[in-house]
Each structure stands twice: as structure tokens, then as C-alpha cells.
Design a protein around this motif. Structure first.
Motif, PDB file in Angstrom:
ATOM      1  N   ARG A   1      11.845  -4.974 -22.776  1.00  0.00           N
ATOM      2  CA  ARG A   1      13.148  -5.486 -23.190  1.00  0.00           C
ATOM      3  C   ARG A   1      14.213  -5.170 -22.129  1.00  0.00           C
ATOM      4  O   ARG A   1      15.026  -6.020 -21.781  1.00  0.00           O
ATOM      5  N   GLU A   2      14.194  -3.944 -21.614  1.00  0.00           N
ATOM      6  CA  GLU A   2      15.148  -3.572 -20.559  1.00  0.00           C
ATOM      7  C   GLU A   2      14.929  -4.426 -19.310  1.00  0.00           C
ATOM      8  O   GLU A   2      15.881  -4.842 -18.663  1.00  0.00           O
ATOM      9  N   LEU A   3      13.673  -4.679 -18.986  1.00  0.00           N
ATOM     10  CA  LEU A   3      13.357  -5.517 -17.832  1.00  0.00           C
ATOM     11  C   LEU A   3      13.900  -6.931 -18.039  1.00  0.00           C
ATOM     12  O   LEU A   3      14.516  -7.507 -17.145  1.00  0.00           O
ATOM     13  N   ALA A   4      13.697  -7.485 -19.215  1.00  0.00           N
ATOM     14  CA  ALA A   4      14.199  -8.831 -19.517  1.00  0.00           C
ATOM     15  C   ALA A   4      15.724  -8.876 -19.389  1.00  0.00           C
ATOM     16  O   ALA A   4      16.272  -9.819 -18.805  1.00  0.00           O
ATOM     17  N   THR A   5      16.392  -7.873 -19.900  1.00  0.00           N
ATOM     18  CA  THR A   5      17.858  -7.818 -19.804  1.00  0.00           C
ATOM     19  C   THR A   5      18.288  -7.748 -18.348  1.00  0.00           C
ATOM     20  O   THR A   5      19.188  -8.471 -17.916  1.00  0.00           O
ATOM     21  N   ARG A   6      17.644  -6.904 -17.588  1.00  0.00           N
ATOM     22  CA  ARG A   6      17.992  -6.754 -16.167  1.00  0.00           C
ATOM     23  C   ARG A   6      17.783  -8.060 -15.393  1.00  0.00           C
ATOM     24  O   ARG A   6      18.566  -8.402 -14.512  1.00  0.00           O
ATOM     25  N   LEU A   7      16.737  -8.777 -15.742  1.00  0.00           N
ATOM     26  CA  LEU A   7      16.432 -10.028 -15.059  1.00  0.00           C
ATOM     27  C   LEU A   7      17.264 -11.200 -15.578  1.00  0.00           C
ATOM     28  O   LEU A   7      17.278 -12.267 -14.960  1.00  0.00           O
ATOM     29  N   GLY A   8      17.920 -11.010 -16.721  1.00  0.00           N
ATOM     30  CA  GLY A   8      18.655 -12.115 -17.322  1.00  0.00           C
ATOM     31  C   GLY A   8      17.708 -13.179 -17.839  1.00  0.00           C
ATOM     32  O   GLY A   8      17.995 -14.370 -17.799  1.00  0.00           O
ATOM     33  N   SER A   9      16.562 -12.740 -18.317  1.00  0.00           N
ATOM     34  CA  SER A   9      15.495 -13.643 -18.735  1.00  0.00           C
ATOM     35  C   SER A   9      15.161 -13.407 -20.202  1.00  0.00           C
ATOM     36  O   SER A   9      15.469 -12.354 -20.761  1.00  0.00           O
ATOM     37  N   VAL A  10      14.493 -14.362 -20.791  1.00  0.00           N
ATOM     38  CA  VAL A  10      14.039 -14.188 -22.163  1.00  0.00           C
ATOM     39  C   VAL A  10      12.815 -13.278 -22.164  1.00  0.00           C
ATOM     40  O   VAL A  10      12.005 -13.308 -21.222  1.00  0.00           O
ATOM     41  N   PRO A  11      12.676 -12.448 -23.195  1.00  0.00           N
ATOM     42  CA  PRO A  11      11.541 -11.515 -23.236  1.00  0.00           C
ATOM     43  C   PRO A  11      10.177 -12.198 -23.119  1.00  0.00           C
ATOM     44  O   PRO A  11       9.277 -11.645 -22.486  1.00  0.00           O
ATOM     45  N   SER A  12      10.013 -13.388 -23.694  1.00  0.00           N
ATOM     46  CA  SER A  12       8.703 -14.049 -23.619  1.00  0.00           C
ATOM     47  C   SER A  12       8.315 -14.366 -22.177  1.00  0.00           C
ATOM     48  O   SER A  12       7.144 -14.300 -21.810  1.00  0.00           O
ATOM     49  N   ARG A  13       9.276 -14.690 -21.337  1.00  0.00           N
ATOM     50  CA  ARG A  13       8.997 -14.960 -19.913  1.00  0.00           C
ATOM     51  C   ARG A  13       8.574 -13.677 -19.210  1.00  0.00           C
ATOM     52  O   ARG A  13       7.657 -13.678 -18.389  1.00  0.00           O
ATOM     53  N   VAL A  14       9.232 -12.572 -19.547  1.00  0.00           N
ATOM     54  CA  VAL A  14       8.897 -11.286 -18.942  1.00  0.00           C
ATOM     55  C   VAL A  14       7.485 -10.864 -19.352  1.00  0.00           C
ATOM     56  O   VAL A  14       6.731 -10.338 -18.529  1.00  0.00           O
ATOM     57  N   VAL A  15       7.109 -11.120 -20.605  1.00  0.00           N
ATOM     58  CA  VAL A  15       5.762 -10.778 -21.062  1.00  0.00           C
ATOM     59  C   VAL A  15       4.718 -11.492 -20.208  1.00  0.00           C
ATOM     60  O   VAL A  15       3.729 -10.891 -19.793  1.00  0.00           O
ATOM     61  N   VAL A  16       4.951 -12.764 -19.897  1.00  0.00           N
ATOM     62  CA  VAL A  16       4.009 -13.529 -19.068  1.00  0.00           C
ATOM     63  C   VAL A  16       3.897 -12.905 -17.669  1.00  0.00           C
ATOM     64  O   VAL A  16       2.797 -12.750 -17.134  1.00  0.00           O
ATOM     65  N   LEU A  17       5.026 -12.538 -17.085  1.00  0.00           N
ATOM     66  CA  LEU A  17       5.013 -11.932 -15.748  1.00  0.00           C
ATOM     67  C   LEU A  17       4.303 -10.586 -15.769  1.00  0.00           C
ATOM     68  O   LEU A  17       3.479 -10.289 -14.898  1.00  0.00           O
ATOM     69  N   VAL A  18       4.614  -9.757 -16.772  1.00  0.00           N
ATOM     70  CA  VAL A  18       3.983  -8.438 -16.869  1.00  0.00           C
ATOM     71  C   VAL A  18       2.490  -8.586 -17.161  1.00  0.00           C
ATOM     72  O   VAL A  18       1.673  -7.858 -16.585  1.00  0.00           O
ATOM     73  N   ASP A  19       2.124  -9.538 -18.040  1.00  0.00           N
ATOM     74  CA  ASP A  19       0.698  -9.786 -18.314  1.00  0.00           C
ATOM     75  C   ASP A  19      -0.065 -10.085 -17.024  1.00  0.00           C
ATOM     76  O   ASP A  19      -1.161  -9.576 -16.802  1.00  0.00           O
ATOM     77  N   SER A  20       0.523 -10.923 -16.176  1.00  0.00           N
ATOM     78  CA  SER A  20      -0.170 -11.297 -14.940  1.00  0.00           C
ATOM     79  C   SER A  20      -0.282 -10.110 -13.991  1.00  0.00           C
ATOM     80  O   SER A  20      -1.325  -9.920 -13.356  1.00  0.00           O
ATOM     81  N   LEU A  21       0.749  -9.294 -13.919  1.00  0.00           N
ATOM     82  CA  LEU A  21       0.699  -8.103 -13.059  1.00  0.00           C
ATOM     83  C   LEU A  21      -0.289  -7.070 -13.612  1.00  0.00           C
ATOM     84  O   LEU A  21      -1.013  -6.425 -12.857  1.00  0.00           O
ATOM     85  N   GLU A  22      -0.301  -6.932 -14.925  1.00  0.00           N
ATOM     86  CA  GLU A  22      -1.249  -6.008 -15.548  1.00  0.00           C
ATOM     87  C   GLU A  22      -2.686  -6.502 -15.331  1.00  0.00           C
ATOM     88  O   GLU A  22      -3.573  -5.711 -14.995  1.00  0.00           O
ATOM     89  N   GLY A  23      -2.900  -7.803 -15.473  1.00  0.00           N
ATOM     90  CA  GLY A  23      -4.229  -8.378 -15.253  1.00  0.00           C
ATOM     91  C   GLY A  23      -4.718  -8.193 -13.828  1.00  0.00           C
ATOM     92  O   GLY A  23      -5.920  -8.081 -13.586  1.00  0.00           O
TER      93      GLY A  23
END
Length: 162
Positions: free
Chosen positions: A54-76
């Protein structure tokens, strides 16, 4: 009769230069298997360990669902770990893995190469002046030098490659 001077197209040229810079950075990091979006997220997570999604999404000015996709790909890709925050089990802590921290060196090299490529036509004093003026303009317009405005839009090519 004098012909009126055409006004400089500064905004357009700055936009073109930004596009050139973005394309050059994407080209330089492609061998690492990241896109500019995932590279930026990895860098933020590595410099702010334990950040929540959530903090990452706020910092990026992005919706949380978009951040989840980015983090999922980095985690993968094994570059980021996501663990429950022991202080608040509703949140996930984000941390760069050892592999993720190693990739940061390649990203730094790519960013330095990108800057060299962009500024190469200028003399050393012009490079310094240009960099200072760009930083001044960015600050005056409230731009965060750590976060690209593009995080607010969806890009289907954000997943790490390979």
C-alpha cells in the motif's frame, strides 16, 4: 519586413528527449530481464526495506492492483520477497532478495550509461548546468526525482522477461 521568430518548442523537445532517455534505459536493462517500471519498483523496495504494498502504491501514485502485478513479477523472478508484516498481518513487507540487490548494480551501470549517452554532446560545464536546470524545473513542478509519472498508467509490458 521581418518575419516573426518562431517560438522555441522547448516542451516538445523536452518530451522528445524524455522519450529518447526512456527508450535508451529500456534497451540497456533488457539483458537484465526488467522493464523500466519493474526496475524502478525494485530500486524503491531495495532502498526502503519493509515497505508495504500500500505504501509503495501511494509513493508511485498508482492503484494497488497495478503494484501487485509489478511485485508479483519481481517476486516470480526471485528479486523481491513478500512476507506478512508481524506488526500488522494485513500488510505485506517488501524486501529485495540477494539476487535483487545484485541486479541493482546492473541498473546503476545502465543509468550511468544512459546519462552519458544523453549528455555526451555537451561540454562538462554544460552538463553540470543542464543537470542543475532540469533538477530545478522538476522541483518547481513538484516532480519526485525518484518516481516516474508512468506508474499511474497500465503497461502490459511490465513483467520481467526471461
Amino acid at each position: 519586413m521581418t518575419t516573426p521568430r518562431r517560438p522555441p518548442r522547448t516542451g516538445f523537445l523536452v518530451s522528445q528527449l524524455g522519450g529518447f532517455a526512456a527508450a535508451r534505459f529500456a534497451e540497456l536493462i533488457k539483458p537484465v530481464g526488467l522493464t523500466p517500471a519493474t526496475a524502478g519498483v525494485l530500486r524503491i523496495i531495495a532502498t526502503d526495506p519493509g515497505l508495504s504494498q500500500r505504501e509503495l502504491a501511494t509513493r508511485l501514485g498508482s492503484v494497488p492492483s497495478r503494484v501487485v502485478v509489478l511485485v508479483d513479477s519481481l517476486e516470480g523472478a526471485g528479486l523481491v520477497s513478500r512476507t506478512r508484516d508481524p506488526a500488522d498481518r494485513r500488510h505485506h513487507r517488501l524486501d529485495a532478495t540477494d539476487a535483487g540487490r545484485r541486479v541493482l548494480g546492473a541498473l546503476r551501470t545502465a543509468a550511468e550509461t544512459q546519462s552519458r549517452d544523453i549528455l555526451e554532446p555537451l561540454e562538462p560545464d554544460e552538463r553540470e548546468a543542464f543537470s542543475a536546470l532540469v533538477a530545478k524545473l522538476a522541483a518547481a513542478h513538484g516532480l519526485d526525482p525518484e518516481v516516474h509519472a508512468g506508474y499511474g498508467r497500465k503497461d502490459p509490458d511490465d513483467a520481467p522477461r526471461g
